[in-house]
Scaffold this motif. Structure first.
Motif, PDB file in Angstrom:
ATOM      1  N   ILE A  10       0.773  -1.007  -0.028  1.00  0.00           N
ATOM      2  CA  ILE A  10       0.060  -0.065   0.082  1.00  0.00           C
ATOM      3  C   ILE A  10       1.085   1.280  -0.122  1.00  0.00           C
ATOM      4  N   CYS A  11       0.761   2.213  -0.894  1.00  0.00           N
ATOM      5  CA  CYS A  11       1.664   3.124  -1.260  1.00  0.00           C
ATOM      6  C   CYS A  11       0.858   4.252  -1.770  1.00  0.00           C
ATOM      7  N   GLY A  12       1.702   5.234  -2.195  1.00  0.00           N
ATOM      8  CA  GLY A  12       1.021   6.521  -2.824  1.00  0.00           C
ATOM      9  C   GLY A  12       2.042   7.176  -3.678  1.00  0.00           C
ATOM     10  N   HIS A  13       2.373   8.574  -3.631  1.00  0.00           N
ATOM     11  CA  HIS A  13       3.513   8.962  -4.280  1.00  0.00           C
ATOM     12  C   HIS A  13       3.261   9.448  -5.514  1.00  0.00           C
ATOM     13  N   ILE A  14       2.631   8.675  -6.448  1.00  0.00           N
ATOM     14  CA  ILE A  14       2.540   9.008  -7.856  1.00  0.00           C
ATOM     15  C   ILE A  14       1.252   9.669  -8.573  1.00  0.00           C
ATOM     16  N   HIS A  15       0.369   9.729  -7.321  1.00  0.00           N
ATOM     17  CA  HIS A  15      -0.936  10.324  -7.570  1.00  0.00           C
ATOM     18  C   HIS A  15      -1.712   9.609  -8.539  1.00  0.00           C
ATOM     19  N   HIS A  16      -2.072   8.349  -8.573  1.00  0.00           N
ATOM     20  CA  HIS A  16      -2.354   7.645  -9.398  1.00  0.00           C
ATOM     21  C   HIS A  16      -3.352   6.270  -8.575  1.00  0.00           C
ATOM     22  N   ALA A  17      -4.392   6.329  -8.451  1.00  0.00           N
ATOM     23  CA  ALA A  17      -4.925   5.529  -7.266  1.00  0.00           C
ATOM     24  C   ALA A  17      -5.349   4.230  -8.132  1.00  0.00           C
ATOM     25  N   GLU A  18      -5.106   3.127  -7.570  1.00  0.00           N
ATOM     26  CA  GLU A  18      -5.046   1.644  -8.244  1.00  0.00           C
ATOM     27  C   GLU A  18      -5.206   0.616  -7.208  1.00  0.00           C
ATOM     28  N   VAL A  19      -6.126  -0.373  -7.470  1.00  0.00           N
ATOM     29  CA  VAL A  19      -5.750  -1.681  -6.726  1.00  0.00           C
ATOM     30  C   VAL A  19      -5.777  -2.661  -7.755  1.00  0.00           C
ATOM     31  N   ARG A  20      -4.870  -3.325  -8.117  1.00  0.00           N
ATOM     32  CA  ARG A  20      -4.887  -4.551  -8.800  1.00  0.00           C
ATOM     33  C   ARG A  20      -3.683  -5.492  -8.607  1.00  0.00           C
ATOM     34  N   GLU A  21      -4.034  -6.902  -8.988  1.00  0.00           N
ATOM     35  CA  GLU A  21      -3.016  -7.804  -8.836  1.00  0.00           C
ATOM     36  C   GLU A  21      -1.878  -7.893  -9.983  1.00  0.00           C
ATOM     37  N   LEU A  22      -0.728  -7.883  -9.382  1.00  0.00           N
ATOM     38  CA  LEU A  22       0.430  -7.968 -10.095  1.00  0.00           C
ATOM     39  C   LEU A  22       1.487  -9.242  -9.879  1.00  0.00           C
ATOM     40  N   ASP A  23       1.297 -10.091 -10.684  1.00  0.00           N
ATOM     41  CA  ASP A  23       2.061 -11.363 -10.456  1.00  0.00           C
ATOM     42  C   ASP A  23       1.779 -11.983  -9.050  1.00  0.00           C
ATOM     43  N   GLY A  24       0.506 -12.025  -8.740  1.00  0.00           N
ATOM     44  CA  GLY A  24       0.174 -12.786  -7.541  1.00  0.00           C
ATOM     45  C   GLY A  24       0.431 -11.770  -6.191  1.00  0.00           C
TER      46      GLY A  24
END
Length: 270
Positions: free
Chosen positions: A206-220
């Protein structure tokens, strides 16, 4: 009591917000204040860049709305909410106080959060994965200034939209999704964060920094980005069953509040 005050707040187990940028003219403090006054949680994570000390070097901008946001956070800490603050690059001087506890406010570089369903997530701001910030601080500061001018234009656009009864819309976010290099940068950042989560043996990050909200699975690995409160006005929330969800507050608030919300939120803070 104002007729728009929510008597029954939205209740979550945990709330994660990042990139508020208090002290920056582009901060959507009115929306954030309404969000904080409309929700309740056991754990409130402030995932970096809450205060924009970079911007404040060019002159102090601190309206009452920004004071009201700080008061709202401290009020939650005074009750039964644990507040965990993980400073980012824009409020980096606060990293000098890592490990300190100020009442119910904890300052940490990173922390592992366990959800109600037993999953473990590493929580941190994320600037360590940004090659621009790590390898070229001067370039990052230049980009921050350009970004500030773009958000000023964004404010003008939305004042016109409010005049015609239209909802908030992020010009900066739209351009970010249209520019090829920006899309490539976001993808590289997400992959780096997911790889770090796998190294730590956790279920996600869980992070921030890039001002791009997202929740998705990346390689498990579950990649979660809280977004920001200058463009998207988003927060990541954990429900009491452990389910994670992104809230876009400009969509969640009633239509009647979408225009004069900052003034209404301030009135409620008084």
């Amino acid at each position: 009591m104002s007729e728009i005050t929510r008597i029954n707040p939205l209740r979550y187990r945990s709330i994660f917000i990042s990139d508020v940028h208090l002290g920056f003219r582009g901060c959507q403090a009115g929306y954030l204040l309404d969000f904080l006054q409309s929700t309740h949680c056991k754990h409130l994570y402030l995932v970096g860049d809450i205060v924009d000390l970079w911007e404040m070097r060019h002159g102090v901008y601190w309206p009452e709305a920004h004071n009201a946001v700080v008061r709202a956070v401290l009020e939650q800490a005074r009750t039964d909410t644990q507040v965990i603050f993980c400073p980012g690059n824009h409020d980096e001087p606060l990293r000098a106080h890592l490990g300190a506890d100020f009442g119910n406010v904890l300052i940490r570089d990173e922390v592992v959060h366990e959800t109600a369903d037993g999953r473990r997530f590493l929580v941190l701001h994320g600037d360590r994965f940004d090659s621009v910030v790590q390898c070229g601080p001067w370039l990052a500061r230049l980009g921050s200034r350009v970004y500030g001018h773009l958000l000023t234009l964004n404010g003008l656009v939305n004042r016109v939209r409010r005049h015609f009864g239209l909802r908030y819309w992020s010009l900066a976010g739209y351009l970010k999704h249209k520019v090829k290099n920006a899309v490539s940068y976001i993808g590289s950042f997400e992959q780096a964060v997911a790889a770090e989560a796998r190294l730590h043996g956790v279920d996600g990050m869980i992070c921030g920094h890039i001002h791009h909200a997202e929740v998705r699975e990346l390689d498990g690995t579950l990649y979660c980005n809280c977004g920001d409160w200058v463009e998207s006005c988003t927060a990541l929330v954990e429900h009491h069953d452990g389910r994670l969800e992104l809230l876009r507050w400009t969509d969640a608030v009633p239509e009647s509040l979408s225009g004069p919300l900052p003034a209404l939120a301030l009135a409620r803070a008084g």
